[in-house]
Every structure is written in structure tokens, then in C-alpha cells.
Scaffold this active site. Structure first.
Site, mmCIF file in Angstrom:
data_model
loop_
_atom_site.group_PDB
_atom_site.id
_atom_site.type_symbol
_atom_site.label_atom_id
_atom_site.label_comp_id
_atom_site.label_asym_id
_atom_site.label_seq_id
_atom_site.Cartn_x
_atom_site.Cartn_y
_atom_site.Cartn_z
ATOM 1 N N CYS A 2 -3.108 10.192 -9.430
ATOM 2 C CA CYS A 2 -3.399 11.378 -10.060
ATOM 3 C C CYS A 2 -4.921 11.970 -9.663
ATOM 4 O O CYS A 2 -6.101 11.219 -9.596
ATOM 5 C CB CYS A 2 -3.546 11.297 -11.531
ATOM 6 N N ARG A 27 -3.986 11.957 -3.720
ATOM 7 C CA ARG A 27 -4.258 10.883 -4.767
ATOM 8 C C ARG A 27 -3.107 10.701 -5.556
ATOM 9 O O ARG A 27 -2.616 10.053 -6.343
ATOM 10 C CB ARG A 27 -5.048 11.427 -5.744
ATOM 11 N N TRP A 78 0.694 11.486 -9.884
ATOM 12 C CA TRP A 78 1.461 10.381 -9.730
ATOM 13 C C TRP A 78 2.089 9.719 -10.715
ATOM 14 O O TRP A 78 1.457 9.077 -11.410
ATOM 15 C CB TRP A 78 0.507 8.992 -8.801
ATOM 16 N N ASN A 104 -5.560 11.236 -16.039
ATOM 17 C CA ASN A 104 -5.328 10.095 -15.167
ATOM 18 C C ASN A 104 -5.346 8.678 -15.583
ATOM 19 O O ASN A 104 -6.616 8.377 -16.076
ATOM 20 C CB ASN A 104 -6.206 10.376 -13.908
ATOM 21 N N GLY A 105 -4.283 8.203 -15.792
ATOM 22 C CA GLY A 105 -4.422 6.796 -16.595
ATOM 23 C C GLY A 105 -3.294 6.157 -17.271
ATOM 24 O O GLY A 105 -2.088 7.072 -17.223
ATOM 25 N N GLU A 505 -0.575 -6.668 8.400
ATOM 26 C CA GLU A 505 -0.880 -5.228 8.255
ATOM 27 C C GLU A 505 -0.116 -4.086 8.935
ATOM 28 O O GLU A 505 0.340 -3.113 8.631
ATOM 29 C CB GLU A 505 -2.586 -5.111 8.652
ATOM 30 N N LYS A 509 1.865 -1.141 7.525
ATOM 31 C CA LYS A 509 1.479 0.231 7.723
ATOM 32 C C LYS A 509 3.216 1.149 8.232
ATOM 33 O O LYS A 509 3.099 2.207 7.771
ATOM 34 C CB LYS A 509 0.579 0.287 9.074
ATOM 35 N N GLU A 512 5.091 1.491 5.025
ATOM 36 C CA GLU A 512 4.491 2.445 4.268
ATOM 37 C C GLU A 512 4.587 4.087 4.633
ATOM 38 O O GLU A 512 5.156 4.968 3.951
ATOM 39 C CB GLU A 512 3.047 2.140 3.888
ATOM 40 N N HIS A 528 11.629 -21.656 10.762
ATOM 41 C CA HIS A 528 11.806 -22.147 9.354
ATOM 42 C C HIS A 528 12.712 -21.198 8.384
ATOM 43 O O HIS A 528 12.759 -21.326 7.269
ATOM 44 C CB HIS A 528 10.385 -22.495 8.701
ATOM 45 N N LYS A 627 -3.344 7.004 -2.885
ATOM 46 C CA LYS A 627 -4.147 6.869 -2.174
ATOM 47 C C LYS A 627 -5.287 5.665 -3.026
ATOM 48 O O LYS A 627 -5.539 4.522 -2.730
ATOM 49 C CB LYS A 627 -5.100 7.669 -1.749
#
Ligand code: F6R
Length: 632
Positions: A2, A27, A78, A104-105, A505, A509, A512, A528, A627
Site C-alpha cells: 500500500c 507498493r 495491496w 496501510n497495515g 535467486e 526472479k 516472480e 536425490h 515492493k
């Protein structure tokens, strides 16, 4: 998680708020909305526009509307409570419809509050945030009644900063549990914004004739560089002429005021089609900045701030690195450097798990908390847990004045500049370099490296930006490779030793931003179990730069090729032998094997970028992500 933006003192609020939200959209982008106090001076009224979807939907909705006024708030969401619909978009309106709030929260006691409000108000959304709007309205009405009693000769009614809205917000927050960054406007107090925070960031901007607030400085630099980070449990009252801060007990105090040195261009695309590509290309400069001016006048390596004394550092016998997502992978790379150079045992932990497993911490345990934003709730909470156990905490972050930076005993800043693309790239690289610096610093303080060895290692680090320029030159080759492989539905990344975090990573990436399933594995683990996933033509990306375990990695490559995998190898320049083992080879320059991850990650970033663009994905704002993750 947010984005909040607010302004008092500008008349053209519609444009100002949409522009502010544009810098914060990364955000959260499930919905967006704004509210302004407009109308005539004699009869100010609240005007509200909100839309599900990206900011572009709001932009179209406000087009042609009169959104001039005295104070306004904007929000990009968000979603946490309730799906991303128009009705759940912020701002939320409370009371008689003249008061609006952005939040936001998460309110943890939302069920109790909902039950409490149920009889008196009709809720218009599924969100916890709307409850806040009603709570503030309830308190404001109570204050009005108190004021009437005062007029009738009863005791004086207390208000913070002589603001009824401020006092109503303060009282309402006294009943809330959980995290918040919030801002409130009220048509009855047309030029005032009240803002408060606990656990989610909020930055105030001081201007000459206007005051501002935003979830981060990227939203403010167009208007002012004179900013003040609100601290937890602080409340601010903004008018065009002033910004005053008090704690949630109503006592005057101050936030953390500083001057921002980022420029506006740094937060713009500068001709690149996406922020992510721009940020990948900025990596040589970002690494250079992070390494700049790291020695004191005695030729000794230093961090950004004075912190635990040398003696204490020599007594450190264990290091924990705590971080999330990409920052966690940076910590994994750093482990090899700290163990090798400083001879200290390192555990790298997912921050959201760390404190719940009751780790053994004491003043001899160094906790390194890595977070580009410095606001990730899981990482901030892990650092707080470590400090409660009296373990010294060092923050590695990109954001000056962030919650993590302020909560830690010491800070090592990555100097990557603003990163707008949701997928972390240049902040990752600078985190790796920062942790390498930390490893050398620990080696210096613990005397596990000779001054000469330390100097040599630093010179190698300083050579990285030039080598990164050469890696970036592989962009066209990688774009071509990505075009050929983009439509595969599963990718594997394999590596050993310091290459392993890059395998993880690279897979993160790719999934995502392209939404393609990808996984990273230690190459030795393939046999394995994961090798069962290999089928004819299944792409495997092998991080195969020069290392003491390269021969072992070649065996794993042979095993997957024998089962039909198409192998793309990232290898060291001059390694011609690798051609016999891989279908495609991307070369990176030769460096010390502990530094190779800094180079080999770049082809994986570019690969993810080009696969995602081939598939027509929204590279800078991938679905479901935000983000900065300020909820647990
Ligand atoms: C991945 C990504 C996330 C973040 C994670 C931690 O590209 O951006 O995985 O790395 O949310 O964020 P920070 O570093 O801000 O704590």
C-alpha cells in the site's frame, strides 16, 4: 504494501495526488483512490474517487472532474482484508461522510471493533481500514459533545496540537491493535491532515507553502527534500504552514528529520521500457557507490556509523543473517565470504521464521538484518527479537532513516538509489557487495586476514563495476535465448557452493515476473529427487563459473543432459571446455570464486526480464506482489 500520499496547501489536488501515487504504485496496485476536501470555503465537502485495478483506472476516472481543494489523500492498495474491488479501495469514509482515511497495515483486533461498531454504523466495505474511519468519526463526535459541555461550563476538553481531528485520531488509535500508517482528512477542518504510524512507514515533507506525506521519499522528492520520518507511535498534524508531531500519549516530540539526496531523474525510466531493465543496467554504478569512501584516514575499513566497539566485535562467536526473499539470497552469498574471510560461523535465516524457533542469542551473537526497504515487517521483527536478547544488530539497507536502520545498533547502507521495479535487482547486487565489505571488516577487526590480504580483496571488489559492464553486454544474446525458451512451462536452476544462492535467486526472479514455474537446486541434490522432473528439452540453467567444485557441477550437468535437458551454462570467459557440456553458454569475466555471484546473477536477471517481456507480463508490477511487505 500500500502506498499513501497526501498534501495540504496545493489547490490542484487531483493532479498532485495522482502524480504522487504514480511514484508509489509499485507498493501495491490492486486498486487506487483519492479523497479531497473541495467545494466552497463556506461549505467544504469531501470528494471521493476510487477504482479497482491499476492506477490507470483511477487516472481515467478523475479525468475532467473538479478535484481542487485544500487537503487531499491518495492510496494504492495491496489487498489484505477483502478482494480488490471499488468498494474495498481506499480512502474509506467514516461517520456522516465528511471524513476520509487511508491506511496501510492490518488491524489485528478488527473483529472486536467490527462487533463494537455493528449497531451504530453501516459498513460499506470488507476492509479493516474502514473501521478506523468510523472509530475516528465516533471519537470526533464524542469530542464535539465534550466541547459542548465545556461551553456549558464543564472541564476543559484536551486536544493534541489544538486539533480536534488530531485528538480524535489519537483516541481512536488507542483502541486499535496491529500495524498502521494512516492519514485522515475531514471537511470540518479543511486544510488539516492527521497522520500516524506504528510498524508501517510514513514520511512527512516540509514545504514552504504546502506540507506532504508519503509512504516513502520517492513520492516526495518532486516537491521537497526536507523530510521527516515519523517514528512508531507518533502522530503528526499537517497544515500548509506547519508540521507538528506528538506521541500517541499526546506529548510533543519529533520524527527523524533529514535531507534527501536522491534526484528526481533517479526515480524515472530515462528511456528504458521498464524500471527493471534500467535498474539492471545501473548495477555497475550502484556497486561503485556502495564501495565508495570505505577507508578511514588510517587506512582501516569502516562501516557507515560508529557502533559496537572493536573489543566487542572480537568477542563475536556466531553470526545470524536474517532477511526475506531476494535479500535472503544476498545473505546466503555473504555467508561464504564471512566464513572464509572472518572465520565466523554463519547461519542464514528466513526472517519470518527466525524469532518463532527461539534461536540462541546473546551479546556475542551478531545479527545481520538485510532489507533493501528497511521496512519489511518480518525482518524488522527478527531484528527486534535479537535486540531483546541483547544480541548486537547490524542493518544492511538501502533506505536512510528506515525502521530497520533506526532500530539497529549499526547500519551498513547499500547505495543503490531508488529501486522502483518490484523485482529487486540492483539492491541485491549492492547487498552482496555490502556483506562482502562486512566480511572484510570483521576479518580486519578479528585479525583473520593480513592487511595485505584485505587490501587485495578490496581491490577485487573495486574491479567489479567494470566487469559488470562486460556482463551487461551479453544482453542481446540473453534476449535471443529467452525468445527461444520463453514458452517452456518449467525451468530449473542448478549450482554449487557460492553459485547456489544465485540458482535460487534466478528461479525467484523468473517466477516472480514471468509467472513461470522455476526452482533452484544444489546440483548435488538433483539425484536425490528433483532429477525426476527432467523431461525431453526441459531447460536447466547451470551456474557454472570457475570454482573448486566445478568438476562436480559438470557431473550433475551430464546427468540432466543424459535425460534430455537443454542446458544453458553461465561460465567463466576462457572456459572452452564447457561448450561440450552445454547447449548454450553465456560467459562472464573471471573473478575470485567468492565474487563470481555478483557477475553470474546478471544473466539470470536479464533472462527473467526477457522471458517476462516475451510473455507480455507486467515486468515492473507483477501480479499479487508489492515492493515493500509491511504485514506479517
Ligand atoms: C524479490 C523481492 C522480494 C524482496 C523481499 C524482501 O525480487 O523483491 O523477495 O526481496 O520482499 O524485501 P526487503 O529487502 O525490502 O526486506
Amino acid at each position: 504494501m500500500c502506498g499513501i500520499f497526501g498534501c495540504t496547501g496545493r489547490d490542484d489536488l487531483g493532479e498532485v495526488l495522482v502524480e504522487g501515487l504514480t511514484t508509489l504504485e509499485y507498493r501495491g496496485y490492486d486498486s487506487a483512490g483519492l479523497a479531497v476536501v473541495g467545494g466552497s470555503r463556506a461549505a467544504p465537502e469531501l470528494r471521493l474517487v476510487k477504482r479497482a485495478g491499476k492506477l490507470s483506472a483511477l487516472r481515467s476516472a478523475v479525468d475532467g472532474q473538479d478535484l481542487s481543494g485544500t487537503a487531499g489523500l491518495g492510496h494504492t492498495r495491496w489487498a489484505t482484508h477483502g478482494p480488490p474491488t471499488d468498494r474495498n479501495a481506499h480512502p474509506h469514509v467514516g461517520g456522516d461522510g465528511r471524513l476520509a482515511i487511508v491506511h496501510n497495515g492490518i488491524l489485528e483486533n478488527h473483529e472486536a471493533l467490527r462487533a463494537e461498531l455493528a449497531g451504530g454504523v453501516e459498513l460499506a466495505s470488507d476492509t479493516d481500514s474502514e473501521l478506523l474511519a468510523h472509530l475516528v468519526a465516533v471519537e470526533r463526535d464524542a469530542l464535539a459533545r465534550e466541547a459542548a459541555d465545556v461551553a456549558a461550563g464543564a472541564a476543559q476538553s484536551a486536544t493534541v496540537g489544538a486539533s480536534v481531528l488530531g485528538e480524535a485520531t489519537r483516541r481512536a488509535l488507542g483502541r486499535c491493535e496491529g500495524q498502521f500508517a494512516l492519514a485522515v482528512i475531514d471537511a470540518r477542518d479543511p486544510a488539516t491532515i492527521v497522520a500516524a504510524r506504528r510498524g508501517a512507514p510514513l514520511i512527512l515533507g516540509h514545504g514552504d507553502t504546502a506540507s506532504w506525506l508519503a509512504s516513502d521519499v520517492a513520492g516526495l522528492i518532486r516537491h521537497t527534500r526536507d523530510v521527516e520520518a515519523l517514528m512508531d507511535d507518533q502522530l503528526a498534524i499537517l497544515t500548509p504552514e506547519s508540521v507538528s508531531v506528538c506521541d500517541l500519549g499526546g506529548n510533543p516530540t519529533r520524527g527523524h528529520r533529514y535531507t534527501v539526496d536522491w534526484d528526481v531523474e533517479a526515480a524515472e525510466k530515462q528511456g528504458y521500457p521498464h524500471f527493471m531493465l534500467k535498474e539492471i543496467n545501473e548495477q555497475p554504478g550502484a556497486v561503485r557507490e556502495t564501495l565508495l569512501d570505505r577507508f578511514d584516514e588510517h587506512g582501516r575499513l569502516r562501516l557507515d556509523e560508529e557502533w559496537v566497539g572493536d573489543g566487542e566485535l572480537r568477542r563475536i562467536d556466531k553470526v545470524y543473517v536474517v532477511a526475506c526473499g531476494t535479500s535472503y539470497h544476498a545473505g546466503m552469498v555473504g555467508r561464504y565470504a564471512i566464513e572464509h574471510w572472518a572465520r565466523l560461523g554463519v547461519d542464514v535465516e528466513i526472517a519470518s521464521e527466525f524469532r518463532y524457533r527461539d534461536p540462541i542469542l546473546n551479546p556475542h551473537t551478531l545479527v545481520v538484518a538485510i532489507s533493501q526497504s528497511g521496512e519489511t515487517t518480518d525482518t524488522v521483527a527478527a531484528a527486534a527479537h535479537a535486540r531483546d536478547q541483547r544480541a548486537p544488530v547490524l542493518a544492511v539497507t538501502n533506505v536512510v532513516g528506515s525502521t530497520l536502520a533506526r532500530a539497529a545498533d549499526g547500519v551498513l547502507y547499500t547505495r543503490a538509489g531508488p529501486e522502483i521495479g518490484v523485482a529487486a535487482t540492483k539492491t541485491f547486487l549492492t547487498q552482496v557487495v555490502a556483506v562482502d565489505l562486512l566480511a572484510l571488516y570483521l576479518a580486519q577487526e578479528r585479525r583473520t586476514l593480513l592487511a595485505e590480504e584485505l587490501g587485495d580483496a578490496f581491490v577485487r571488489l573495486e574491479g567489479l563495476p567494470e566487469l559488470l559492464d562486460r556482463v551487461l553486454a551479453t544482453g542481446d544474446q540473453i534476449a535471443e535465448l529467452a525468445a527461444g525458451l520463453a514458452h517452456r512451462d518449467y525451468f530449473m536452476f542448478i549450482a554449487r557452493h557460492a553459485g547456489l544462492p544465485i540458482a535460487l535467486e534466478g528461479a525467484l526472479k523468473l517466477k516472480e515476473i514471468s509467472y513461470t514455474h522455476a526452482e533452484g537446486f544444489p546440483a548435488g541434490e538433483m539425484k536425490h529427487g528433483p532429477i525426476a522432473l527432467i523431461d525431453d528439452g526441459g531447460p536447466v540453467i547451470a551456474l557454472a563459473t570457475r570454482s573448486h567444485v566445478r568438476a562436480k557441477l559438470l557431473s550433475s550437468i551430464a546427468e540432466v543432459r543424459a535425460r534430455g535437458a537443454v542446458v544453458v551454462a553461465v561460465a567463466t570467459e576462457g572456459d572452452t571446455e564447457i561448450r561440450a557440456h552445454a547447449d548454450h553458454v553465456v560467459y562472464v569475466p573471471d573473478v575470485h570464486e567468492l565474487l563470481a555471484p555478483v557477475l553470474s546473477v546478471v544473466p539470470t536477471q536479464l533472462f527473467a526480464y526477457h522471458v517476462a517481456t516475451q510473455l507480455g507480463r507486467d515486468v515492473d508490477q507483477p501480479r499479487n506482489l508489492a515492493k515493500t511487505v509491511t504485514v506479517e
